[in-house]
Design an enzyme around this catalytic site. Structure first.
Site, mmCIF file in Angstrom:
data_model
loop_
_atom_site.group_PDB
_atom_site.id
_atom_site.type_symbol
_atom_site.label_atom_id
_atom_site.label_comp_id
_atom_site.label_asym_id
_atom_site.label_seq_id
_atom_site.Cartn_x
_atom_site.Cartn_y
_atom_site.Cartn_z
ATOM 1 N N GLU A 34 0.862 -1.189 0.000
ATOM 2 C CA GLU A 34 0.000 0.000 0.000
ATOM 3 C C GLU A 34 0.896 1.235 0.000
ATOM 4 O OE1 GLU A 34 -3.280 1.035 -0.144
ATOM 5 O OE2 GLU A 34 -2.282 2.983 0.014
ATOM 6 N N ASN A 42 -10.062 4.642 -0.932
ATOM 7 C CA ASN A 42 -11.362 5.302 -1.035
ATOM 8 C C ASN A 42 -12.423 4.542 -0.249
ATOM 9 O OD1 ASN A 42 -10.887 7.559 -2.573
ATOM 10 N ND2 ASN A 42 -11.385 6.570 -4.516
ATOM 11 N N GLY A 47 -19.305 6.312 1.467
ATOM 12 C CA GLY A 47 -20.571 6.358 2.203
ATOM 13 C C GLY A 47 -21.001 4.994 2.700
ATOM 14 N N ASP A 226 -2.601 4.571 -10.806
ATOM 15 C CA ASP A 226 -1.293 3.910 -11.030
ATOM 16 C C ASP A 226 -1.431 2.527 -11.670
ATOM 17 O OD1 ASP A 226 -0.920 6.016 -9.294
ATOM 18 O OD2 ASP A 226 0.391 4.935 -7.908
ATOM 19 N N ARG A 285 -27.059 9.207 -11.276
ATOM 20 C CA ARG A 285 -26.106 10.211 -10.812
ATOM 21 C C ARG A 285 -25.704 11.169 -11.928
ATOM 22 N NH1 ARG A 285 -22.280 6.739 -6.659
ATOM 23 N NH2 ARG A 285 -23.759 6.882 -4.949
ATOM 24 N N HIS A 394 -16.028 8.794 -9.007
ATOM 25 C CA HIS A 394 -15.678 7.402 -9.322
ATOM 26 C C HIS A 394 -15.263 7.333 -10.785
ATOM 27 C CE1 HIS A 394 -16.316 2.961 -8.764
ATOM 28 N NE2 HIS A 394 -16.495 3.002 -10.068
ATOM 29 N N GLU A 423 -12.101 -0.702 -8.304
ATOM 30 C CA GLU A 423 -12.286 0.473 -9.162
ATOM 31 C C GLU A 423 -11.243 0.564 -10.273
ATOM 32 O OE1 GLU A 423 -12.841 4.115 -6.933
ATOM 33 O OE2 GLU A 423 -13.007 5.301 -8.764
HETATM 34 P P1 ADP Z 1 -10.979 -0.181 -4.302
HETATM 35 O O1 ADP Z 1 -12.278 0.389 -3.815
HETATM 36 O O2 ADP Z 1 -10.997 -0.595 -5.715
HETATM 37 O O3 ADP Z 1 -10.419 -1.180 -3.356
HETATM 38 P P2 ADP Z 1 -9.507 1.892 -2.971
HETATM 39 O O4 ADP Z 1 -9.304 3.297 -3.369
HETATM 40 O O5 ADP Z 1 -10.363 1.617 -1.791
HETATM 41 O O6 ADP Z 1 -9.993 1.091 -4.259
HETATM 42 O O7 ADP Z 1 -8.096 1.239 -2.660
HETATM 43 C C1 ADP Z 1 -6.997 1.302 -3.555
HETATM 44 C C2 ADP Z 1 -5.718 1.386 -2.737
HETATM 45 O O8 ADP Z 1 -4.589 1.212 -3.584
HETATM 46 C C3 ADP Z 1 -5.537 2.733 -2.049
HETATM 47 O O9 ADP Z 1 -5.319 2.532 -0.672
HETATM 48 C C4 ADP Z 1 -4.327 3.327 -2.752
HETATM 49 O O10 ADP Z 1 -3.537 4.177 -1.928
HETATM 50 C C5 ADP Z 1 -3.557 2.098 -3.166
HETATM 51 N N1 ADP Z 1 -2.616 2.323 -4.282
HETATM 52 C C6 ADP Z 1 -2.822 3.070 -5.374
HETATM 53 N N2 ADP Z 1 -1.746 3.062 -6.174
HETATM 54 C C7 ADP Z 1 -0.815 2.275 -5.563
HETATM 55 C C8 ADP Z 1 0.533 1.875 -5.877
HETATM 56 N N3 ADP Z 1 1.131 2.286 -6.984
HETATM 57 N N4 ADP Z 1 1.160 1.068 -5.009
HETATM 58 C C9 ADP Z 1 0.586 0.656 -3.864
HETATM 59 N N5 ADP Z 1 -0.667 1.006 -3.504
HETATM 60 C C10 ADP Z 1 -1.364 1.806 -4.335
#
Ligand code: ADP
Length: 457
Positions: A34, A42, A47, A226, A285, A394, A423
């Site tokens: 992470e 997110n 919500g 990313d 939406r 989104h 997502e």
């Molecule tokens: P989803 O709802 O699809 O799970 P989230 O936004 O809740 O998406 O979670 C995606 C996570 O991936 C976030 O915590 C974000 O910080 C992390 N993330 C995004 N890009 C990278 C990366 N390059 N390396 C590691 N973690 C990442």
């Protein structure tokens, strides 16, 4: 440093953590990385509404529903751009995934509601606030199995590693202690979320909305796309990137969902700066946001009454009490609609007329905007108003996957060893995602991805 594991997951939001738990339950050793200091993405600030057909909760409320209805609303609500097979997986596995979450200790409330843009009362609400229920449930499991599931925070994936025979075998990441190479013998799951917080990427792909450059977002700052960029570099198919979802519900200062005073679709109306309604508030939406953009200053007021806040310490979907919002000047409270209108600077006459027409529709009169979702009239003091503006919420486009969450390349061929969920994927929700379908997507497809990857040789 180099780490060896069986299933390696990029991103510790809802999709990544559900995949981690599921992969472990299916016998795999797991590493999750992470990039942010904390897990949750997110998902933890969402919500939290989760759509599923659920007779046990819906029948006692007199709500009729079916998998077919859920399918049709999801598919047609996305202008039939979603992949029918993926929509099918979503709607059929929605409730089994709730049962799975419950088996892990998560609690949902006994009643369902209609979250903004859900089109039907099948939105489940966790007992814990926001998205913390999902993340805490997964983290409890992970902490109990910390010998076999490792989480590395502040570690950012930079590129996927592909072997000579075309299999994804791991990835390279960066942490404050330097480069981290992760080798995954079974598979890599990309779960990095969307790109709602990446203004440049939004501008690059946006063809549907007016310029989004100055529109704020509900997203956390790590939602920068990313995983989509990394997957595209190894020839993964990236689809429907122009499908960016806005909500008509952003905080005017921050774009966040914080401060939103609606409790569900049925009991609130929207009025513009003249005090007039302008849209069916139970609509999609995109439809509501488009209508909002046509109003003066692209702003509106959400109007509710005591039915939404029986007491001053009743909280909204963001766990904020209505009294605290009024105190902070983020919501307005009055004993009469005329007084409320004066506080927010709209015509008292128009506001009263708007509410009267709405109340008549609750009683069965035809609604002038075609609204069909009602419960209570707006007729009981205190009355409340809260200001809202459009906000990016989104991103429906992203990595193309199969129903088993395998990533497909630009020629339609599965890339061995690579999975994606949440997502970051594209083509499930089409042009417009129903409210409450993201958490269903994230948890359901994350769970499938974990199980699939764990079963790879
Ligand atoms: P989803 O709802 O699809 O799970 P989230 O936004 O809740 O998406 O979670 C995606 C996570 O991936 C976030 O915590 C974000 O910080 C992390 N993330 C995004 N890009 C990278 C990366 N390059 N390396 C590691 N973690 C990442």
């Amino acid at each position: 440093i180099t780490k060896d594991t069986e299933v390696a997951i990029i991103g510790a939001g809802g999709a990544g953590l559900s995949a981690a738990v599921s992969a472990h339950q299916n016998g795999a050793k797991v590493i999750v990385i992470e990039k942010m200091p904390n897990v949750g993405g997110n998902t933890i600030i969402s919500g939290s509404a989760y759509n599923a057909v659920d007779e046990k909760r819906q029948a006692p409320q007199g709500i009729e529903d079916s998998i077919e209805k859920f399918y049709t609303q999801t598919y047609e609500g996305g202008d039939k751009q979603g992949d029918p097979e993926l929509v099918r997986v979503l709607v059929e596995n929605a409730y089994p995934t709730i049962e799975w979450l419950e088996s892990l200790g998560m609690e949902f409330k006994d009643t369902v509601f209609t979250v903004l843009g859900a089109l039907w009362p099948r939105s489940h609400k966790p007992v814990e606030p926001l998205g913390t229920g999902y993340i805490n449930t997964y983290m409890n499991y992970i902490n109990e199995h910390s010998d076999e599931i490792e989480i590395l925070t502040e570690t950012e994936a930079k590129e996927l590693v592909v072997s000579e025979d075309g299999r994804v075998t791991g990835f390279i990441a960066e942490s404050k202690n330097g480069k981290v190479t992760v080798n995954a013998s079974k598979g890599v799951i990309v779960a990095t979320g969307g790109f709602g917080a990446n203004v440049e990427m939004r501008d690059q792909y946006n063809t549907i909305w007016p310029a989004l450059t100055n529109i704020k977002t509900t997203n956390h700052k790590g939602a920068t796309g990313d995983g989509i960029v990394m997957a595209e570099k190894i020839n993964a198919s990236i689809v429907q990137m122009e499908n960016i979802q806005l909500l008509p519900m952003g905080d005017p200062e921050t774009g966040s969902l914080s401060g939103n005073i609606e409790q569900g679709v049925e009991n609130r109306i929207f009025v513009n700066s003249d005090g007039n309604r302008f849209v069916d508030e139970g609509e999609r939406r995109d439809v509501m946001t488009n209508a909002l953009m046509e109003q003066e200053d692209s702003m509106m007021w959400v109007i509710v009454d005591q039915h939404s806040y029986p007491t001053g310490d009743t909280v909204n979907n963001f766990n904020e009490s209505i009294d605290s919002l009024v105190e902070q000047g983020r919501a307005f409270k009055a004993d009469t609609l005329e007084e409320l209108a004066q506080q927010i600077g709209v015509s008292p006459e128009n506001l009263v007329k708007s509410v009267e027409a709405f109340n008549a529709a609750v009683d069965g009169a035809t609604d002038e905007f075609g609204r069909t979702l009602f419960m209570h009239k707006i007729d009981t003091a205190p009355f409340y108003a809260g200001k809202r503006v459009p906000t990016v919420h989104h991103t429906m486009g992203g990595i193309k996957i199969t129903p088993e969450t395998r990533v497909v390349d630009v020629n339609g061929v599965v890339i061995p060893g690579l999975f994606a969920a949440g997502e970051v994927t594209g083509g499930i929700h089409g042009a417009n995602r129903l409210g409450g379908n993201a958490l269903t997507d994230v948890n359901t497809f994350g769970r499938i991805a974990g199980a699939q990857a764990a079963k790879e040789n």
